[in-house]
Scaffold this active site. Sequence first.
Site, PDB file in Angstrom:
ATOM      1  N   TYR A   1       6.126  -1.051   0.935  1.00  0.00           N
ATOM      2  CA  TYR A   1       6.502  -2.341   1.520  1.00  0.00           C
ATOM      3  C   TYR A   1       6.266  -3.520   0.571  1.00  0.00           C
ATOM      4  O   TYR A   1       5.723  -3.362  -0.501  1.00  0.00           O
ATOM      5  CB  TYR A   1       5.911  -2.555   2.905  1.00  0.00           C
ATOM      6  CG  TYR A   1       4.424  -2.608   3.134  1.00  0.00           C
ATOM      7  CD1 TYR A   1       3.500  -2.815   2.138  1.00  0.00           C
ATOM      8  CD2 TYR A   1       3.943  -2.458   4.443  1.00  0.00           C
ATOM      9  CE1 TYR A   1       2.147  -2.879   2.425  1.00  0.00           C
ATOM     10  CE2 TYR A   1       2.595  -2.534   4.738  1.00  0.00           C
ATOM     11  CZ  TYR A   1       1.714  -2.744   3.723  1.00  0.00           C
ATOM     12  OH  TYR A   1       0.382  -2.816   4.012  1.00  0.00           O
ATOM     13  N   GLU A   2       6.751  -4.640   0.995  1.00  0.00           N
ATOM     14  CA  GLU A   2       6.697  -5.864   0.162  1.00  0.00           C
ATOM     15  C   GLU A   2       7.399  -5.623  -1.170  1.00  0.00           C
ATOM     16  O   GLU A   2       6.968  -6.078  -2.227  1.00  0.00           O
ATOM     17  CB  GLU A   2       5.239  -6.281  -0.043  1.00  0.00           C
ATOM     18  CG  GLU A   2       5.000  -7.711  -0.486  1.00  0.00           C
ATOM     19  CD  GLU A   2       5.650  -8.761   0.390  1.00  0.00           C
ATOM     20  OE1 GLU A   2       5.567  -8.626   1.629  1.00  0.00           O
ATOM     21  OE2 GLU A   2       6.269  -9.676  -0.176  1.00  0.00           O
ATOM     22  N   GLY A   3       8.533  -4.911  -1.112  1.00  0.00           N
ATOM     23  CA  GLY A   3       9.273  -4.546  -2.331  1.00  0.00           C
ATOM     24  C   GLY A   3       8.769  -3.226  -2.877  1.00  0.00           C
ATOM     25  O   GLY A   3       7.677  -3.161  -3.441  1.00  0.00           O
TER      26      GLY A   3
ATOM     27  N   GLN B   1       9.669  -3.561  -7.878  1.00  0.00           N
ATOM     28  CA  GLN B   1       8.709  -4.324  -8.678  1.00  0.00           C
ATOM     29  C   GLN B   1       8.999  -4.145 -10.168  1.00  0.00           C
ATOM     30  O   GLN B   1       8.962  -5.104 -10.947  1.00  0.00           O
ATOM     31  CB  GLN B   1       7.271  -3.863  -8.385  1.00  0.00           C
ATOM     32  CG  GLN B   1       6.839  -3.961  -6.929  1.00  0.00           C
ATOM     33  CD  GLN B   1       6.864  -5.371  -6.391  1.00  0.00           C
ATOM     34  OE1 GLN B   1       6.606  -6.327  -7.122  1.00  0.00           O
ATOM     35  NE2 GLN B   1       7.208  -5.517  -5.119  1.00  0.00           N
TER      36      GLN B   1
ATOM     37  N   ARG C   1       2.359 -10.218  -2.587  1.00  0.00           N
ATOM     38  CA  ARG C   1       2.349  -8.992  -3.399  1.00  0.00           C
ATOM     39  C   ARG C   1       0.984  -8.722  -4.001  1.00  0.00           C
ATOM     40  O   ARG C   1       0.580  -7.561  -4.126  1.00  0.00           O
ATOM     41  CB  ARG C   1       3.455  -9.077  -4.458  1.00  0.00           C
ATOM     42  CG  ARG C   1       4.821  -9.023  -3.787  1.00  0.00           C
ATOM     43  CD  ARG C   1       6.010  -9.005  -4.714  1.00  0.00           C
ATOM     44  NE  ARG C   1       7.196  -8.665  -3.900  1.00  0.00           N
ATOM     45  CZ  ARG C   1       8.444  -8.639  -4.358  1.00  0.00           C
ATOM     46  NH1 ARG C   1       8.696  -8.906  -5.640  1.00  0.00           N
ATOM     47  NH2 ARG C   1       9.442  -8.309  -3.555  1.00  0.00           N
TER      48      ARG C   1
END
Lengths: 592, 592
Positions: free
Chosen positions: A434-436, A441, A294
């Site tokens: 992406y990546e959450g 978040q 992240r």
Amino acid sequence: MPTYDAPTRDLQFVLNEVLDVPNIDVPGYGDLEPDFTSAVLEEAGKIARDVLAPLNATGDEEGCRFENGVVYTPAGFKDAFQAMKDGGWNGLDLPEEFGGQGLPYLMGTAVGEIFVSANMAFNMYQGLTHGAISAILVHGTDEQKATWLPNMVSLDWTGTMNLTEPHCGTDLGQIRTKAEPQDDGSYRITGQKIFISAGDHDLAENVVHLVLAKAPGGGEGTKGISLFIVPKLLLKDDGAPGPRNAVSVGKIEDKMGIHGNATCVMNFDGATGYLLGELHRGMPAMFTMMNEARLGVGLQGYAVAEASYQNALAYAKDRLQGRAVTGAVNPDGPADPLIVHPDIRRNLMDQKSFVEGARAFTLWGATLIDRSHRADDDDAEGLISLLTPVIKGFLTDKGFEAAVNAQQVYGGHGYIEEWGMSQFVRDARIAMIYEGANGVQALDLVGRKLAQDGGKHVMAFFEMVKGFIKENEGDEALKTGFLDPLKAASKDLQAAGMFFMAEGMKNPNAALAGSYDFMHLFGHVCLGLMWARSAKAAQTALANGTSDKEFYETKLATGRYYMARQLPMTATHLARIQSGAEPVMALAADAF
Amino acid sequence: MPTYDAPTRDLQFVLNEVLDVPNIDVPGYGDLEPDFTSAVLEEAGKIARDVLAPLNATGDEEGCRFENGVVYTPAGFKDAFQAMKDGGWNGLDLPEEFGGQGLPYLMGTAVGEIFVSANMAFNMYQGLTHGAISAILVHGTDEQKATWLPNMVSLDWTGTMNLTEPHCGTDLGQIRTKAEPQDDGSYRITGQKIFISAGDHDLAENVVHLVLAKAPGGGEGTKGISLFIVPKLLLKDDGAPGPRNAVSVGKIEDKMGIHGNATCVMNFDGATGYLLGELHRGMPAMFTMMNEARLGVGLQGYAVAEASYQNALAYAKDRLQGRAVTGAVNPDGPADPLIVHPDIRRNLMDQKSFVEGARAFTLWGATLIDRSHRADDDDAEGLISLLTPVIKGFLTDKGFEAAVNAQQVYGGHGYIEEWGMSQFVRDARIAMIYEGANGVQALDLVGRKLAQDGGKHVMAFFEMVKGFIKENEGDEALKTGFLDPLKAASKDLQAAGMFFMAEGMKNPNAALAGSYDFMHLFGHVCLGLMWARSAKAAQTALANGTSDKEFYETKLATGRYYMARQLPMTATHLARIQSGAEPVMALAADAF
């Protein structure tokens, strides 16, 4: 077409003067002397400028192709990838025993910014590999490490992360991909994964997929998930790639941006996979790499903004349009350059003050990861866990906004693909997702991280801010321009935290309704802190009679801009948070 | 693929209940009874849903082609254009003597929203024609009107606006296109124009270009500019299109969005043109249409946001992901719909409260234009001139933001072109740029409009806000939820105006450095006012025992959201404005 020059001077400023890296007590940091880090950054800057940046727009335009089961990257990517391999860049911060150079993660991050700025889509082939390597390093057996890592560190093989399925992204408990145990200890993996970045391509001889799947006996939801290594080509006894595994590309996606990276639908049709880490502990295994992954995406946010800013600035100095309201500055020309106009400056200063603040914030975050990993510092681990959703969510939102601002400087030309500014906007957009996704978040921050370890880490953050302010209060210039606004912003952040504690107890929606604003509020306080620290470093250099006066004075002016014009945003975020759940939750779903 | 349903219920609410249109004392408004306007909107909604919306994504994907000098629009555009012609939609608000239906501009605006939401790129062929017709109506001779208008109103011929050249957009004083007078009274037009929307295509038999060019004797800069009619095909004596004029397409641009509209480089190589309006008075002639044109672009901002919101909402109700923090609402399913999550609601409510407020604001603006044009109301003309940059700048910035938010609801799928959400973002982006980039709107607002007629119009705006608050103060529900926040926001706007007056006298940069924030501050106050008026109308309906209780309660809740969560932004804008010129102007151009 856009160009890119690595901001090595500013990177050096952050490393040496803001963070004082050589004096941080972490194994390996003692080697990070200015001469050495400068040489590394200069080299990275050269390859970025000469090799990667020229392929950014062409890679976007050409995109990847999928023909007869084979994925082709854009023209030039193969040679560039070879150049990255030859330079050993992927191994910079990886263990020497697997062919890396063993430098701290901080250096990988600083160099990573440069490569991402130059060509985000290209750098992802390496970036995903790096992530997969980290997973194997932490969770692999010695044999697995010996089998997979040397070729991945060298980039002869690349890596991927296979999490998402068509019906579930964040909610991984819903995944359907199955892993059936075989007699030989391996597993048969069956299912479909989507949005697999760098899922296949023609840059490496093998692709090592890390795949989340459900093996029997693990129970419902995320508890049943395990992590598997599933190579594109199975290895022969001598360790060299052999026959095709039963994994194939279904299609490559037509995306808004990062066209140079192949985003694949991956089909696993009884593919052979090897358990990585413990059975049914796939989710915790993924989480161990989350801070790094992240942070890497947060970095993409400001790294693309750095590239778009450089070009917007050049255009603003070059394009002649209108006259300065206070009198022509280019009286012999047909008009003045755009940069004379206050609103163009407002726009450029928003970009510049964000990017420089974000750079300091991210590199500071990288030092926390090194403290955690190299010095077993639990407080650093707790603090970076808290800050990770802020780095990811805030920096990617603001990075996208900065890219949009940069495009705006170009007027109509910004909308024409040929000029390249659209690409920065389109590329930057994915980092918010992406990546959450950034809403996730915010949920992670408010729903999980704030209260972690009894709220110890957020208290430590506040103490750090308070401590810095107290320590430097005697400095009048720092106080007015930096410490006072930082104090006010930090007070807003504390008030928001208090609101969550008081109201969130009664109604969790009261906290979650304000989670996105809290993430941004926190981000502003972090950048405010970084700017205060940067200002102190700049003042010190000026007081010591630096020969580079302009750099430090510019640094101070840029910081003052951020404090005066960006930090007041905290008050609005607080007001929104304090309006609570009611405005957000008032409507029944059908009433929308 | 996205779908679209015209928000006819909300349009009717704004027309009948917020604006009380049938009772506005403007010629033609008496006919705008609810039954009639409802029938018109329903018809427009049908063609939008069934004909235009299905071509939106396909038009984006296919784009326009330029082959052997001919521009081809995407598949299906021809039939759709024929349907628009058959329905007489272009002439809705154009004079009956040229084949129109003579309805107020307000109706053209309400219907325009529907068409733009359904297919922005397609609607531009008609929209540009409409603009060109307005110019000829105001500035043309009777003969010119008779020659050009009937076929343009019917859409047998379309129109364009040719302003920008490669080296100058906003700064039109720099244009180089020449007009040389000929013996027969016509002119020879020579030069290159860029970014010409709908510059050429296969939808109509002729294209009527309105071209800014410099004729001899006009002097330097904008003073020398005249406006010319330059048809693609010259007319024969019988008025039918004949031989090609010396105007051709150089290329069509590859743009970030609005792919369905052909954005052309136009080359004029001694083309025959006819003076429109007075010689050397081309700039004022362009300005007479500016309010309408810019309102039309502001409308694009929120119309695209309406379409993207509809799809985000549908996805949020449909996609199952995670569980509501207060307990499962879909316990029998694998997960709850996205819409249970507070941050998804925050996102959706931001979109919804913006779009509905913007709709009311824009339609109110359209009534001001009708008051000005149909009732010679100078105060209305002054007020809409003041508000035009706010409508254009604020609504397009916020509309883009809303489209980005809508895309975010889709997570990773939002980034995949197939899902159609990327297109809304890419299309919405242009509205912030063309028809005067938003920074130029801010400059127009603060540098020109605020002080116009001695500041009379901004004072009138403040009086209107004050009057509304005073009139309704006795209503406790309205006061707490709407009037108090509106009063606070309006106070911020006044304080900003005072700051400009005090500081701008000494240093014009002090005002211009805050111009962008002022435009947004003003926008929030306008939407706050519209929400207060909408809330009052909703309360009235509820008090009168409406049979559609849910609509009005939803309206009130949506309005309360805007007031509680968007309006606090005014404080941050004011703080930025009051930081003055110094932070913005501190750096020398070379120090950036």
